[in-house]
Design a protein around this motif. Structure first.
Motif, PDB file in Angstrom:
ATOM      1  N   PRO A 259      21.481 -41.197  16.989  1.00  0.00           N
ATOM      2  CA  PRO A 259      21.702 -41.862  18.280  1.00  0.00           C
ATOM      3  C   PRO A 259      23.026 -41.374  18.876  1.00  0.00           C
ATOM      4  O   PRO A 259      24.056 -41.420  18.217  1.00  0.00           O
ATOM      5  N   SER A 260      22.970 -40.886  20.105  1.00  0.00           N
ATOM      6  CA  SER A 260      24.167 -40.313  20.717  1.00  0.00           C
ATOM      7  C   SER A 260      25.071 -41.401  21.277  1.00  0.00           C
ATOM      8  O   SER A 260      24.740 -42.587  21.259  1.00  0.00           O
TER       9      SER A 260
ATOM     10  N   SER B 284      26.443 -43.995  23.349  1.00  0.00           N
ATOM     11  CA  SER B 284      25.801 -44.816  24.378  1.00  0.00           C
ATOM     12  C   SER B 284      26.128 -46.281  24.129  1.00  0.00           C
ATOM     13  O   SER B 284      26.670 -46.634  23.071  1.00  0.00           O
TER      14      SER B 284
ATOM     15  N   SER C  53      25.509 -48.451  20.644  1.00  0.00           N
ATOM     16  CA  SER C  53      26.386 -48.592  19.479  1.00  0.00           C
ATOM     17  C   SER C  53      27.408 -49.702  19.624  1.00  0.00           C
ATOM     18  O   SER C  53      28.222 -49.927  18.720  1.00  0.00           O
TER      19      SER C  53
ATOM     20  N   TYR D  79      29.870 -45.070  21.119  1.00  0.00           N
ATOM     21  CA  TYR D  79      30.132 -44.885  22.545  1.00  0.00           C
ATOM     22  C   TYR D  79      31.537 -44.314  22.709  1.00  0.00           C
ATOM     23  O   TYR D  79      32.408 -44.480  21.864  1.00  0.00           O
TER      24      TYR D  79
ATOM     25  N   THR E  90      21.411 -32.476  22.621  1.00  0.00           N
ATOM     26  CA  THR E  90      21.422 -33.803  23.232  1.00  0.00           C
ATOM     27  C   THR E  90      21.019 -33.672  24.686  1.00  0.00           C
ATOM     28  O   THR E  90      21.539 -32.843  25.426  1.00  0.00           O
TER      29      THR E  90
ATOM     30  N   GLN F 266      20.203 -35.450  19.130  1.00  0.00           N
ATOM     31  CA  GLN F 266      20.766 -36.744  19.499  1.00  0.00           C
ATOM     32  C   GLN F 266      19.861 -37.453  20.496  1.00  0.00           C
ATOM     33  O   GLN F 266      19.314 -36.829  21.410  1.00  0.00           O
TER      34      GLN F 266
ATOM     35  N   CYS G   1      19.150 -40.791  23.147  1.00  0.00           N
ATOM     36  CA  CYS G   1      19.715 -41.867  23.954  1.00  0.00           C
ATOM     37  C   CYS G   1      18.647 -42.438  24.881  1.00  0.00           C
ATOM     38  O   CYS G   1      18.206 -43.565  24.717  1.00  0.00           O
ATOM     39  N   SER G   2      18.209 -41.642  25.859  1.00  0.00           N
ATOM     40  CA  SER G   2      17.262 -42.128  26.867  1.00  0.00           C
ATOM     41  C   SER G   2      15.989 -42.675  26.243  1.00  0.00           C
ATOM     42  O   SER G   2      15.470 -43.714  26.671  1.00  0.00           O
TER      43      SER G   2
END
Length: 344
Positions: free
Chosen positions: A20-21, A23, A26, A46, A247, A268, A270-271
């Motif tokens: 998880p990137s 964002s 976290s 983040y 990512t 990674q 996120c969306s």
């Protein structure tokens, strides 16, 4: 034989290449724990932004000094603001709590502009127990007199200073907007960092016609954005001694596999997680395992870079020749009935 998704990124052993990137995900300890349960190999916190730090410090200074001119002794009871370390404290405390709550590596993210701030907070992040550090070089140059060479020099000075300041592994997150990205990547490699994260997404303003305002707009990434990532990862794979993390545009198991086949060490997310929920990470993980079993691959290392430029059956697929070819074979749209009538 069971499929293993284990990999090594920045010298850290991960159970999975899915990360998880940086964002808002976290920011919640409970969410971070679920991400670990769903199969995340590590997590990037983040970002700690220099602007937030400066804003908080400025607000504190103002609140401490209001009315002080009326009482000469007031300021003597308050330590100098720079010594309070108020700005990053919330971030460092959260970092320590996350480290205590999960067993996967925790990578901090730092986004600053002032060289001194980069070094200062990189040290604080290391002291707080981060397993790694992601330097997010996000800026939009708006000074005409600042040449590309000067900007690149500034970036490299920041990276070198941080590398010398801390011992934990470092990844550098870049935008693709360089005249020669391969050249700059090679210069980054010489700073002895451990990896590159490709690429930053620039959040661009939109125009509100009704209210005549310029306003920020945040949009989730699409799978089309992945193409730029796999292009450069495919070109850089095995040409640089750096781990490469994709990512942007990784929304499905298929996308994750494409990134790894091009040469990515990790991908990674996120969306996809913001849209589908954090449990969706397990869906992506299971999809990767299912495909690998079907194709007879039993480790991530066995597929990494199989379709990079170096290993691709047609290396020109990554170059200009295929750009020309793609344009020449793109189907011409047929004329609509109205257009045919007008031309007839």
């Amino acid at each position: 034989m069971s499929v293993s998704l284990e990999t090594t990124y920045l010298g850290l052993k991960l159970s999975s290449p899915l990360i998880p990137s940086a964002s808002p995900l976290s920011k919640s300890l409970d969410t971070v724990k679920v991400l670990e349960e769903m199969g995340a190999g590590a997590i990037v916190l983040y970002s700690l932004f220099e602007e937030d730090i400066e804003k908080e410090t400025s607000s504190l200074e103002q609140s401490l000094t209001v009315g002080a001119e009326s009482f000469a002794e007031a300021l003597s009871y308050v330590p100098d603001v720079p010594t309070l370390r108020i700005g990053p404290d919330y971030y460092l405390d959260h970092l320590m709590r996350v480290k205590q709550s999960v067993g996967i590596p925790v990578i901090a993210s730092l986004n600053a502009q002032n060289p001194g701030q980069w070094i200062k907070f990189a040290k604080l992040i290391e002291e707080a127990g981060a397993d790694g550090l992601e330097l997010n070089l996000y800026s939009i140059p708006t000074i005409a007199s600042l040449s590309s060479q000067e900007l690149e020099k500034k970036y490299l000075e920041v990276i070198k200073a941080c590398r010398q300041a801390v011992k934990i592994p470092i990844a550098v997150k870049l935008s693709p907007f360089f005249t020669n990205f391969f050249s700059f990547s090679s210069l980054v490699e010489q700073t002895e960092v451990n990896g590159l994260v490709l690429f930053n997404r620039f959040f661009q303003p939109d125009i509100d016609l009704e209210n005549m305002n310029v306003e920020p707009r945040i949009t989730l990434s699409t799978e089309n954005e992945l193409l730029l990532r796999i292009t450069w990862i495919g070109i850089l794979f095995n040409r640089l001694k750096l781990d490469l993390s994709a990512t942007g545009g990784v929304l499905t198991a298929t996308d994750a596999l494409k990134a790894i086949l091009s040469g990515a060490t990790t991908v990674q997310l996120c969306s996809a997680l913001l849209y589908h929920g954090v449990e969706y990470l397990k869906t992506i993980r299971n999809g990767m395992v299912e495909w690998m079993e079907k194709k007879g691959y039993y480790s991530v290392s066995s597929i990494r870079g199989l379709l990079s430029q170096k290993n691709c059956p047609d290396p020109s697929s990554y170059e200009r020749a295929q750009y020309v070819y793609a344009l020449s074979v793109y189907p011409t749209p047929s004329l609509s009935g109205l257009e045919k009538k007008e031309r007839g």
